[in-house]
Write a protein that holds these residues in place. Structure first.
Motif, PDB file in Angstrom:
ATOM      1  N   LEU A 107       3.278 -12.245   1.288  1.00  0.00           N
ATOM      2  CA  LEU A 107       2.090 -12.044   2.103  1.00  0.00           C
ATOM      3  C   LEU A 107       0.997 -13.003   1.653  1.00  0.00           C
ATOM      4  O   LEU A 107       0.632 -13.020   0.486  1.00  0.00           O
ATOM      5  CB  LEU A 107       1.627 -10.598   1.945  1.00  0.00           C
ATOM      6  CG  LEU A 107       0.785 -10.000   3.050  1.00  0.00           C
ATOM      7  CD1 LEU A 107       1.547  -9.938   4.355  1.00  0.00           C
ATOM      8  CD2 LEU A 107       0.363  -8.591   2.661  1.00  0.00           C
ATOM      9  N   PHE A 150       9.709  -3.650  14.911  1.00  0.00           N
ATOM     10  CA  PHE A 150       8.559  -4.454  14.493  1.00  0.00           C
ATOM     11  C   PHE A 150       8.158  -5.407  15.610  1.00  0.00           C
ATOM     12  O   PHE A 150       9.006  -6.049  16.220  1.00  0.00           O
ATOM     13  CB  PHE A 150       8.943  -5.245  13.243  1.00  0.00           C
ATOM     14  CG  PHE A 150       7.824  -6.060  12.662  1.00  0.00           C
ATOM     15  CD1 PHE A 150       6.829  -5.464  11.905  1.00  0.00           C
ATOM     16  CD2 PHE A 150       7.780  -7.434  12.852  1.00  0.00           C
ATOM     17  CE1 PHE A 150       5.803  -6.214  11.355  1.00  0.00           C
ATOM     18  CE2 PHE A 150       6.754  -8.202  12.292  1.00  0.00           C
ATOM     19  CZ  PHE A 150       5.776  -7.583  11.544  1.00  0.00           C
ATOM     20  N   GLU A 158       0.809  -1.222   0.000  1.00  0.00           N
ATOM     21  CA  GLU A 158       0.000   0.000   0.000  1.00  0.00           C
ATOM     22  C   GLU A 158       0.843   1.273   0.000  1.00  0.00           C
ATOM     23  O   GLU A 158       0.432   2.282  -0.563  1.00  0.00           O
ATOM     24  CB  GLU A 158      -0.910   0.036   1.239  1.00  0.00           C
ATOM     25  CG  GLU A 158      -2.088  -0.917   1.191  1.00  0.00           C
ATOM     26  CD  GLU A 158      -1.746  -2.338   1.645  1.00  0.00           C
ATOM     27  OE1 GLU A 158      -0.541  -2.673   1.728  1.00  0.00           O
ATOM     28  OE2 GLU A 158      -2.692  -3.102   1.891  1.00  0.00           O
TER      29      GLU A 158
HETATM   30  C1  WT7 Z   1       4.190  -6.399   5.374  1.00  0.00           C
HETATM   31  C2  WT7 Z   1       3.984  -5.804   4.025  1.00  0.00           C
HETATM   32  C3  WT7 Z   1       8.405  -6.043   1.337  1.00  0.00           C
HETATM   33  C4  WT7 Z   1       7.772  -4.697   1.345  1.00  0.00           C
HETATM   34  C5  WT7 Z   1       6.769  -4.736   0.367  1.00  0.00           C
HETATM   35  C6  WT7 Z   1       5.942  -5.997   0.528  1.00  0.00           C
HETATM   36  C7  WT7 Z   1       5.992  -6.966   6.711  1.00  0.00           C
HETATM   37  C8  WT7 Z   1       7.743  -5.532   5.608  1.00  0.00           C
HETATM   38  C9  WT7 Z   1       9.257  -5.490   7.158  1.00  0.00           C
HETATM   39  C10 WT7 Z   1      10.362  -5.320   8.019  1.00  0.00           C
HETATM   40  C11 WT7 Z   1       9.223  -6.598   9.614  1.00  0.00           C
HETATM   41  C12 WT7 Z   1       8.177  -6.255   7.617  1.00  0.00           C
HETATM   42  C13 WT7 Z   1       4.998  -6.168   7.518  1.00  0.00           C
HETATM   43  C14 WT7 Z   1       4.264  -5.387   6.466  1.00  0.00           C
HETATM   44  N1  WT7 Z   1       7.255  -6.269   6.633  1.00  0.00           N
HETATM   45  N2  WT7 Z   1       8.954  -5.066   5.914  1.00  0.00           N
HETATM   46  N3  WT7 Z   1      11.427  -4.605   7.647  1.00  0.00           N
HETATM   47  N4  WT7 Z   1      10.311  -5.895   9.244  1.00  0.00           N
HETATM   48  N5  WT7 Z   1       8.164  -6.806   8.844  1.00  0.00           N
HETATM   49  O1  WT7 Z   1       4.900  -5.598   1.171  1.00  0.00           O
HETATM   50  O2  WT7 Z   1       3.832  -7.853   0.883  1.00  0.00           O
HETATM   51  O3  WT7 Z   1       2.517  -5.721   1.374  1.00  0.00           O
HETATM   52  O4  WT7 Z   1       3.988  -6.826   3.083  1.00  0.00           O
HETATM   53  O5  WT7 Z   1       5.444  -7.071   5.412  1.00  0.00           O
HETATM   54  O6  WT7 Z   1       4.129  -7.012   8.196  1.00  0.00           O
HETATM   55  O7  WT7 Z   1       2.975  -4.985   6.862  1.00  0.00           O
HETATM   56  P1  WT7 Z   1       3.733  -6.535   1.552  1.00  0.00           P
END
Ligand code: WT7
Length: 590
Positions: free
Chosen positions: A481, A467, A371
């Motif tokens: 995800l 986090f 997002e």
């Molecule tokens: C979710 C978003 C990879 C970024 C784009 C994918 C988790 C993302 C971290 C971090 C811990 C993280 C969160 C977030 N996440 N970066 N550095 N440390 N958790 O985005 O597939 O929409 O996933 O990934 O939970 O909400 P996405």
């Protein structure tokens, strides 16, 4: 265990990082100044990401520079300069135009990492269509759902994936899908009925193309993401996001024009599009793409031989590299590496320090989401690293830890160290503009001028964010995800399955694995054979990236009195954690 802060100094870098003074940059920040780095279309015709990423450079002295180096699985190397990329993407834009594809139409690609994917993305952006990537490890069901929601008009795929994912069988259910363009990657020359040959069309198309006027708010990219319930959500991104792709490429990843940049993420996900396609080109660098999957030795060799200077990868991959030991990387010359970063899931402090000790540079964790359209919080080049922390908000980004109040508002948590939901003040250019056709679900993500991320986090007294976990049941496995709902829906298709509940189970490498619990319909008994059959169906329908790894039979799944499966409780029991509030549990009439 307490990890020591890694002190950083500008002297650590052979060249000064783009963002070298954090407090100063925060004070002086303006989005307009960032936007000024973009050129805009000629004659004031607006803003188009593909122009900014490629054509602008093609017309400059950089036109002859390496833009894309593709490493094929079996050792092939193909190089494209900015001028060549302009030509191939112009050709593909003409292919689309000749097919009658118009502004706003959705062009999907499911190809794996091959050069045609990059021409497709750029060509689609050039005609004002919307580029939507699909992960090549998706099975037919996630593919169908995403094509249906986005009303995909064109699908670019390979002959192999077309067969393997049974795309022909999906077609009847997808009336909007008018054109399937096949890349015949094995040069079989065999035509597939009802499809067209990508390479033949490209060859026949003109290399000249003038990008039509594009408004910065025109839809450019569609990225699917997963919620706890309901269908996948199509996050809508617009051309204006280019400012963020550019800014974060510079300020966080420190991509400079002479760099060789390697993002290991697959463009089937937002990281692989934003940082595996657009950001390196917006910054004028050479973008390295490896078709192959993870392979420790191949990766180290690639870092060495390709002289990679900036590397963006994922915690799961780093943990896998660590498992191969410290001797292997020491056989390679990794001295060209200047900046290492990671994203997608929590990066454990060991991994940060291992990078420093064994690869010669620490990993910098970064945080963002589908997002947000770009990195929001990061261990920035010139800031000290607190291993285990996600870092600090970028200049221009205002983050907060909040609590939701009963009446749909939020309350800031100012106390350092206290846990709450991570929220971001609206105003950066790449926030997704809606979820396609689901504006209500989108609006639920906002309160009092903040976007609510659904992540739980803490902020420490130095302004670093840590986090804690997800506020919902969505599963992050190997950085991808996954919606438990999407998996449960497929499990329920098996004739023996009565109920299904899906959770993330901790795993030392992938962080979490998808685990399913099912109860059976009367007349069916648990057996190893049935377990395999259900897992087999799930794998076939969902694809290896999404399907559960484990399946356990239970006579009854815990449910609320309204019949909702309590995943939280399944998880607590699986992990031997406290079961928490059970007042809504069915059968608990107390
Ligand atoms: C979710 C978003 C990879 C970024 C784009 C994918 C988790 C993302 C971290 C971090 C811990 C993280 C969160 C977030 N996440 N970066 N550095 N440390 N958790 O985005 O597939 O929409 O996933 O990934 O939970 O909400 P996405």
């Amino acid at each position: 265990m307490n990890w020591q802060t890694l002190q950083k100094s500008l002297r650590d870098y052979p060249i000064t990082p783009y963002l070298s003074d954090y407090p100063q940059s925060c004070r002086d920040f303006s989005w307009n100044a960032i936007r000024d780095h973009l050129q805009g279309l000629p004659d004031g015709n607006g803003l188009n990401i593909a122009h900014e990423a490629v054509d602008r450079h093609a017309d400059s002295p950089r036109g002859g520079y390496l833009a894309l180096r593709w490493l094929g699985r079996s050792g092939q190397v193909r190089d494209y300069t900015y001028r060549q990329l302009r030509e191939f993407s112009n050709r593909f834009a003409n292919v689309l135009r000749n097919l009658g594809v118009a502004k706003g139409d959705r062009v999907y690609a499911m190809t794996g990492r091959i050069p045609e994917l990059y021409f497709t993305a750029l060509g689609a952006l050039k005609i004002g269509a919307v580029f939507c990537p699909l992960f090549s490890a998706f099975g037919p069901e996630p593919i169908r759902a995403r094509l249906e929601i986005g009303e995909g008009k064109v699908l670019v795929t390979t002959a192999r994936l077309f067969q393997r994912r049974k795309i022909a069988e999906l077609r009847a259910a997808l009336p909007a899908l008018q054109h399937i363009l096949i890349i015949d990657e094995d040069d079989t020359g065999a035509a597939i009925p009802g499809t067209q040959d990508f390479r033949a069309l490209l060859e026949a198309a003109s290399p000249e193309f003038v990008i039509p006027p594009t408004h910065p708010e025109d839809m450019a990219l569609l990225h699917f993401t997963s919620g706890t319930t309901g269908r996948p959500k199509g996050a809508v991104h617009v051309h204006a996001a280019a400012a963020m792709h550019y800014y974060t490429g510079r300020a966080v990843l420190d991509i400079q024009a002479h760099d060789t940049f390697w993002c290991t993420a697959d463009p089937g996900w937002v990281t692989g599009t934003t940082y595996g396609i657009l950001a390196p080109w917006l910054c004028g660098a050479a973008n390295l793409v490896d078709e192959d999957e993870f392979n420790a030795e191949r990766w180290y060799r690639t870092l060495q031989d390709q002289q990679v200077s900036v590397w963006y990868t994922a915690p799961t991959a780093i943990r896998l590299l660590m498992k191969y030991g410290d001797e292997l990387p020491r056989q390679f010359d990794l001295s060209r590496l200047r900046f290492l970063a990671s994203v997608g899931e929590p990066l454990n402090p060991e991994a940060v320090v291992w990078g420093q000790n064994v690869l010669g540079r620490p990993f910098h964790d970064t945080w963002w989401q589908t997002e947000t359209g770009g990195i929001m919080i990061a261990n920035l080049p010139a800031l000290d690293i607190k291993p285990g922390s996600m870092g600090r908000p970028l200049p221009g980004v205002e983050a907060a830890i909040v609590r939701r109040t009963r009446f749909g508002g939020i309350e800031p948590i100012t106390q350092a160290g206290e846990e709450g939901e991570l929220a971001l003040r609206v105003g950066w250019p790449s926030l997704c503009r809606t979820y396609l056709n689901e504006d209500r679900r989108y609006r639920e993500c906002f309160a009092d001028g903040y976007y609510l991320s659904g992540d739980l986090a803490r902020r420490d007294e130095d302004g670093y964010y840590w986090f804690v976990g997800r506020a919902d049941d969505v599963i992050k496995s190997a950085g991808h995800l996954i919606s438990p709902f999407e998996v449960e829906s497929v499990l329920l298709e098996h004739p023996a399955v009565a109920e299904a509940g899906v959770i993330g189970k901790p795993d030392p490498v992938a962080m979490t694995l998808v685990k399913a619990f099912v109860s059976l319909k009367p007349g069916h008994e648990p057996s190893e054979e049935l377990r395999r059959a259900i897992l087999g169906l799930a794998r076939q329908r969902l694809g290896p990236a999404v399907a559960p790894r484990e399946l356990e039979f239970q006579a009854n799944l815990p449910k609320t009195r309204s019949g909702k499966i309590m995943r939280r409780l399944l998880k607590a029991r699986e992990l031997g954690l406290p079961e928490g509030d059970l007042s809504t549990l069915e059968g608990n009439e107390g």
